[in-house]
Write a protein that holds these residues in place. Structure first.
Motif, PDB file in Angstrom:
ATOM      1  N   ASN A  76       0.830  -1.213   0.000  1.00 33.13           N
ATOM      2  CA  ASN A  76       0.000   0.000   0.000  1.00 33.13           C
ATOM      3  C   ASN A  76       0.862   1.259   0.000  1.00 33.13           C
ATOM      4  O   ASN A  76       0.559   2.227  -0.705  1.00 33.13           O
ATOM      5  N   GLN A  77       1.918   1.260   0.791  1.00 33.01           N
ATOM      6  CA  GLN A  77       2.816   2.416   0.811  1.00 33.01           C
ATOM      7  C   GLN A  77       3.478   2.603  -0.550  1.00 33.01           C
ATOM      8  O   GLN A  77       3.579   3.723  -1.057  1.00 33.01           O
ATOM      9  N   LEU A  78       3.918   1.504  -1.130  1.00 34.64           N
ATOM     10  CA  LEU A  78       4.580   1.575  -2.433  1.00 34.64           C
ATOM     11  C   LEU A  78       3.633   2.116  -3.500  1.00 34.64           C
ATOM     12  O   LEU A  78       4.019   2.962  -4.318  1.00 34.64           O
ATOM     13  N   THR A  79       2.393   1.674  -3.465  1.00 32.86           N
ATOM     14  CA  THR A  79       1.402   2.154  -4.429  1.00 32.86           C
ATOM     15  C   THR A  79       1.138   3.643  -4.243  1.00 32.86           C
ATOM     16  O   THR A  79       1.092   4.399  -5.222  1.00 32.86           O
ATOM     17  N   SER A  80       0.990   4.063  -2.998  1.00 33.53           N
ATOM     18  CA  SER A  80       0.704   5.483  -2.768  1.00 33.53           C
ATOM     19  C   SER A  80       1.911   6.355  -3.126  1.00 33.53           C
ATOM     20  O   SER A  80       1.749   7.425  -3.724  1.00 33.53           O
ATOM     21  N   TYR A  81       3.109   5.913  -2.795  1.00 36.99           N
ATOM     22  CA  TYR A  81       4.305   6.692  -3.146  1.00 36.99           C
ATOM     23  C   TYR A  81       4.465   6.792  -4.659  1.00 36.99           C
ATOM     24  O   TYR A  81       4.800   7.852  -5.193  1.00 36.99           O
ATOM     25  N   THR A  82       4.220   5.688  -5.351  1.00 42.27           N
ATOM     26  CA  THR A  82       4.338   5.693  -6.810  1.00 42.27           C
ATOM     27  C   THR A  82       3.312   6.626  -7.430  1.00 42.27           C
ATOM     28  O   THR A  82       3.617   7.383  -8.360  1.00 42.27           O
ATOM     29  N   THR A  83       2.092   6.605  -6.909  1.00 36.35           N
ATOM     30  CA  THR A  83       1.041   7.490  -7.416  1.00 36.35           C
ATOM     31  C   THR A  83       1.413   8.952  -7.206  1.00 36.35           C
ATOM     32  O   THR A  83       1.246   9.781  -8.114  1.00 36.35           O
ATOM     33  N   VAL A  84       1.938   9.271  -6.047  1.00 38.17           N
ATOM     34  CA  VAL A  84       2.333  10.656  -5.759  1.00 38.17           C
ATOM     35  C   VAL A  84       3.443  11.100  -6.704  1.00 38.17           C
ATOM     36  O   VAL A  84       3.407  12.214  -7.243  1.00 38.17           O
ATOM     37  N   VAL A  85       4.418  10.241  -6.941  1.00 41.15           N
ATOM     38  CA  VAL A  85       5.533  10.603  -7.822  1.00 41.15           C
ATOM     39  C   VAL A  85       5.044  10.811  -9.251  1.00 41.15           C
ATOM     40  O   VAL A  85       5.413  11.794  -9.912  1.00 41.15           O
ATOM     41  N   ILE A  86       4.206   9.915  -9.742  1.00 38.92           N
ATOM     42  CA  ILE A  86       3.696  10.054 -11.112  1.00 38.92           C
ATOM     43  C   ILE A  86       2.857  11.323 -11.245  1.00 38.92           C
ATOM     44  O   ILE A  86       2.963  12.059 -12.236  1.00 38.92           O
ATOM     45  N   PHE A  87       2.031  11.607 -10.253  1.00 38.05           N
ATOM     46  CA  PHE A  87       1.216  12.816 -10.271  1.00 38.05           C
ATOM     47  C   PHE A  87       2.097  14.065 -10.268  1.00 38.05           C
ATOM     48  O   PHE A  87       1.870  15.004 -11.038  1.00 38.05           O
ATOM     49  N   PHE A  88       3.117  14.087  -9.426  1.00 38.03           N
ATOM     50  CA  PHE A  88       4.022  15.235  -9.352  1.00 38.03           C
ATOM     51  C   PHE A  88       4.772  15.428 -10.669  1.00 38.03           C
ATOM     52  O   PHE A  88       4.915  16.555 -11.152  1.00 38.03           O
ATOM     53  N   VAL A  89       5.235  14.344 -11.263  1.00 34.73           N
ATOM     54  CA  VAL A  89       5.954  14.444 -12.537  1.00 34.73           C
ATOM     55  C   VAL A  89       5.023  14.971 -13.626  1.00 34.73           C
ATOM     56  O   VAL A  89       5.426  15.800 -14.455  1.00 34.73           O
ATOM     57  N   ALA A  90       3.773  14.527 -13.631  1.00 33.00           N
ATOM     58  CA  ALA A  90       2.816  15.015 -14.629  1.00 33.00           C
ATOM     59  C   ALA A  90       2.586  16.519 -14.465  1.00 33.00           C
ATOM     60  O   ALA A  90       2.518  17.260 -15.455  1.00 33.00           O
ATOM     61  N   ILE A  91       2.475  16.979 -13.220  1.00 31.09           N
ATOM     62  CA  ILE A  91       2.300  18.420 -12.977  1.00 31.09           C
ATOM     63  C   ILE A  91       3.527  19.194 -13.449  1.00 31.09           C
ATOM     64  O   ILE A  91       3.410  20.248 -14.083  1.00 31.09           O
ATOM     65  N   MET A  92       4.709  18.682 -13.165  1.00 28.51           N
ATOM     66  CA  MET A  92       5.929  19.372 -13.583  1.00 28.51           C
ATOM     67  C   MET A  92       6.054  19.407 -15.106  1.00 28.51           C
ATOM     68  O   MET A  92       6.506  20.405 -15.673  1.00 28.51           O
ATOM     69  N   ILE A  93       5.641  18.335 -15.774  1.00 34.38           N
ATOM     70  CA  ILE A  93       5.670  18.324 -17.242  1.00 34.38           C
ATOM     71  C   ILE A  93       4.752  19.410 -17.786  1.00 34.38           C
ATOM     72  O   ILE A  93       5.120  20.153 -18.709  1.00 34.38           O
ATOM     73  N   ARG A  94       3.563  19.512 -17.215  1.00 33.97           N
ATOM     74  CA  ARG A  94       2.625  20.550 -17.666  1.00 33.97           C
ATOM     75  C   ARG A  94       3.188  21.945 -17.411  1.00 33.97           C
ATOM     76  O   ARG A  94       3.076  22.831 -18.259  1.00 33.97           O
ATOM     77  N   LEU A  95       3.796  22.142 -16.251  1.00 37.22           N
ATOM     78  CA  LEU A  95       4.350  23.451 -15.908  1.00 37.22           C
ATOM     79  C   LEU A  95       5.469  23.844 -16.874  1.00 37.22           C
ATOM     80  O   LEU A  95       5.488  24.967 -17.400  1.00 37.22           O
ATOM     81  N   VAL A  96       6.370  22.929 -17.140  1.00 35.38           N
ATOM     82  CA  VAL A  96       7.479  23.223 -18.057  1.00 35.38           C
ATOM     83  C   VAL A  96       6.952  23.456 -19.470  1.00 35.38           C
ATOM     84  O   VAL A  96       7.443  24.336 -20.191  1.00 35.38           O
ATOM     85  N   THR A  97       5.926  22.708 -19.868  1.00 33.64           N
ATOM     86  CA  THR A  97       5.338  22.899 -21.199  1.00 33.64           C
ATOM     87  C   THR A  97       4.721  24.287 -21.331  1.00 33.64           C
ATOM     88  O   THR A  97       4.912  24.973 -22.345  1.00 33.64           O
ATOM     89  N   VAL A  98       3.996  24.722 -20.312  1.00 35.12           N
ATOM     90  CA  VAL A  98       3.372  26.052 -20.350  1.00 35.12           C
ATOM     91  C   VAL A  98       4.439  27.145 -20.381  1.00 35.12           C
ATOM     92  O   VAL A  98       4.331  28.106 -21.154  1.00 35.12           O
ATOM     93  N   ILE A  99       5.476  27.001 -19.569  1.00 32.62           N
ATOM     94  CA  ILE A  99       6.549  28.001 -19.563  1.00 32.62           C
ATOM     95  C   ILE A  99       7.258  28.031 -20.914  1.00 32.62           C
ATOM     96  O   ILE A  99       7.539  29.104 -21.464  1.00 32.62           O
ATOM     97  N   ASP A 100       7.521  26.865 -21.480  1.00 29.63           N
ATOM     98  CA  ASP A 100       8.181  26.793 -22.784  1.00 29.63           C
ATOM     99  C   ASP A 100       7.310  27.422 -23.869  1.00 29.63           C
ATOM    100  O   ASP A 100       7.805  28.168 -24.716  1.00 29.63           O
ATOM    101  N   TYR A 101       6.028  27.126 -23.830  1.00 30.09           N
ATOM    102  CA  TYR A 101       5.099  27.693 -24.807  1.00 30.09           C
ATOM    103  C   TYR A 101       5.071  29.219 -24.691  1.00 30.09           C
ATOM    104  O   TYR A 101       5.123  29.933 -25.698  1.00 30.09           O
TER     105      TYR A 101
END
Length: 94
Positions: free
Chosen positions: A58-83
């Motif tokens: 359960n901890q591994l699943t929640s940590y993985t979900t948090v990391v994937i969510f954070f990376v997705a947010i950072m990708i969107r942020l960098v894309t908007v700044i680049d645009y």
């Protein structure tokens, strides 16, 4: 003229090492052969891995979900700044 404290010309008394204290040559490592050292190394690895507190599923699943969510947010942020910077550069330089 007087020398400054700790100048290069006059070494301090603390810098002198008595000759009676000689460094050991070899030590424990020099007495063992390469295969014995390798076996010791692997035993130490196993001992350290036994000390590790592994996360539950359960901890591994929640940590993985948090990391994937954070990376997705950072990708969107960098894309908007680049645009935005891309359009700003096109506006400034034509």
């Amino acid at each position: 003229m007087t020398d400054a404290v700790g100048s290069i010309d006059t070494p301090d008394a603390q810098d002198e090492v008595p000759e009676s204290k000689k460094t050991r040559k070899g030590g424990k490592r020099a007495k063992k052969g390469p295969l014995k050292r390798l076996a010791t190394f692997y035993r130490q690895i196993i001992a350290e891995l036994r000390k590790v507190v592994w996360p539950t599923r359960n901890q591994l699943t929640s940590y993985t979900t948090v990391v994937i969510f954070f990376v997705a947010i950072m990708i969107r942020l960098v894309t908007v700044i680049d645009y935005g910077l891309n359009h700003a550069a096109k506006y400034v330089f034509g």
